[in-house]
Design an enzyme around this catalytic site. Sequence first.
Site, PDB file in Angstrom:
ATOM      1  N   ILE A  58       1.244  -1.073  -0.086  1.00  0.00           N
ATOM      2  CA  ILE A  58       0.287  -0.266   0.053  1.00  0.00           C
ATOM      3  C   ILE A  58       0.556   1.381  -0.283  1.00  0.00           C
ATOM      4  O   ILE A  58       1.903   1.456   0.594  1.00  0.00           O
ATOM      5  CB  ILE A  58      -0.835   0.000   1.508  1.00  0.00           C
ATOM      6  CG1 ILE A  58      -1.260  -1.162   1.179  1.00  0.00           C
ATOM      7  CG2 ILE A  58      -1.606   0.898   0.825  1.00  0.00           C
ATOM      8  CD1 ILE A  58      -2.686  -1.691   2.268  1.00  0.00           C
ATOM      9  N   GLY A 118       2.638  -8.680   6.963  1.00  0.00           N
ATOM     10  CA  GLY A 118       3.203  -7.565   7.744  1.00  0.00           C
ATOM     11  C   GLY A 118       2.672  -6.487   7.783  1.00  0.00           C
ATOM     12  O   GLY A 118       2.752  -5.829   5.927  1.00  0.00           O
ATOM     13  N   GLY A 119       2.468  -5.519   8.131  1.00  0.00           N
ATOM     14  CA  GLY A 119       2.757  -3.730   7.471  1.00  0.00           C
ATOM     15  C   GLY A 119       1.820  -3.602   7.278  1.00  0.00           C
ATOM     16  O   GLY A 119       0.322  -4.162   7.046  1.00  0.00           O
ATOM     17  N   ASP A 120       2.086  -2.692   5.673  1.00  0.00           N
ATOM     18  CA  ASP A 120       1.302  -2.809   4.703  1.00  0.00           C
ATOM     19  C   ASP A 120       1.258  -3.336   3.428  1.00  0.00           C
ATOM     20  O   ASP A 120       0.946  -2.559   1.862  1.00  0.00           O
ATOM     21  CB  ASP A 120       1.335  -0.875   4.244  1.00  0.00           C
ATOM     22  CG  ASP A 120       2.720  -0.977   4.314  1.00  0.00           C
ATOM     23  OD1 ASP A 120       3.902  -2.051   3.975  1.00  0.00           O
ATOM     24  OD2 ASP A 120       3.098   0.629   3.838  1.00  0.00           O
ATOM     25  N   GLU A 121       1.277  -4.731   3.982  1.00  0.00           N
ATOM     26  CA  GLU A 121       1.943  -5.375   2.468  1.00  0.00           C
ATOM     27  C   GLU A 121       0.733  -6.904   2.557  1.00  0.00           C
ATOM     28  O   GLU A 121       0.443  -7.691   3.526  1.00  0.00           O
ATOM     29  CB  GLU A 121       3.407  -6.132   2.715  1.00  0.00           C
ATOM     30  CG  GLU A 121       3.604  -4.979   2.471  1.00  0.00           C
ATOM     31  CD  GLU A 121       5.923  -5.744   3.144  1.00  0.00           C
ATOM     32  OE1 GLU A 121       6.653  -5.131   2.511  1.00  0.00           O
ATOM     33  OE2 GLU A 121       6.007  -6.602   3.648  1.00  0.00           O
TER      34      GLU A 121
END
Length: 192
Positions: free
Chosen positions: A78, A118-121
């Site tokens: 993202i 994870g995170g924005d992935e």
Amino acid sequence: MSDELAQVPDPAKLAREVDRLRAMITTLEERVRLLDHLAHHDSMIDLPNRRGFMRQLGMLIGRVSRYGDSAAMLFVDIDGLKLINDSLGHKAGDQALIQVADLLSQGVRTSDCVARLGGDEFGILLDHSDEQAALETAARLADQIAAATFTCDGVSMPLSVAIGVAVIGSDDTPAAVIARADEAMYREKAAA
């Protein structure tokens, strides 16, 4: 003979103990299912997490290897999530993640696997998909996300993603597939 009869347990007591043990086994099996779900699914978004994705990717590589099926992985990142978090707060960032996850899930077949790495992935596994079909899916998903409106507390912000594509080969490893898809995503970001 009377000694043997004295050693035979009470059948009713034995039946109660068997019932108790069966109930305990059922409870333990349910706990194992719950723990497996927690270990393989994201706690915020109802999608597999990295561990669950790796399991699915390993199985998909096995099918490609065994049956010669075609398959691909999409690596989705993202754009601008940090800006959303910094300007609107982490609640807004979480809502953006959920919206992107929903759009990704709605934009692929139910047989495909969408996971939060994870995170924005995010990672997407496309079964029975060659490179051209995977590239078309990636472009369509990126367009759908860019066309969607993200609004939090009356503030609208654009969402966009960069998507890398890696075809899965029969001799691949999960780490190699993810690395190729990640590299392709970074090339896509650099070209934008």
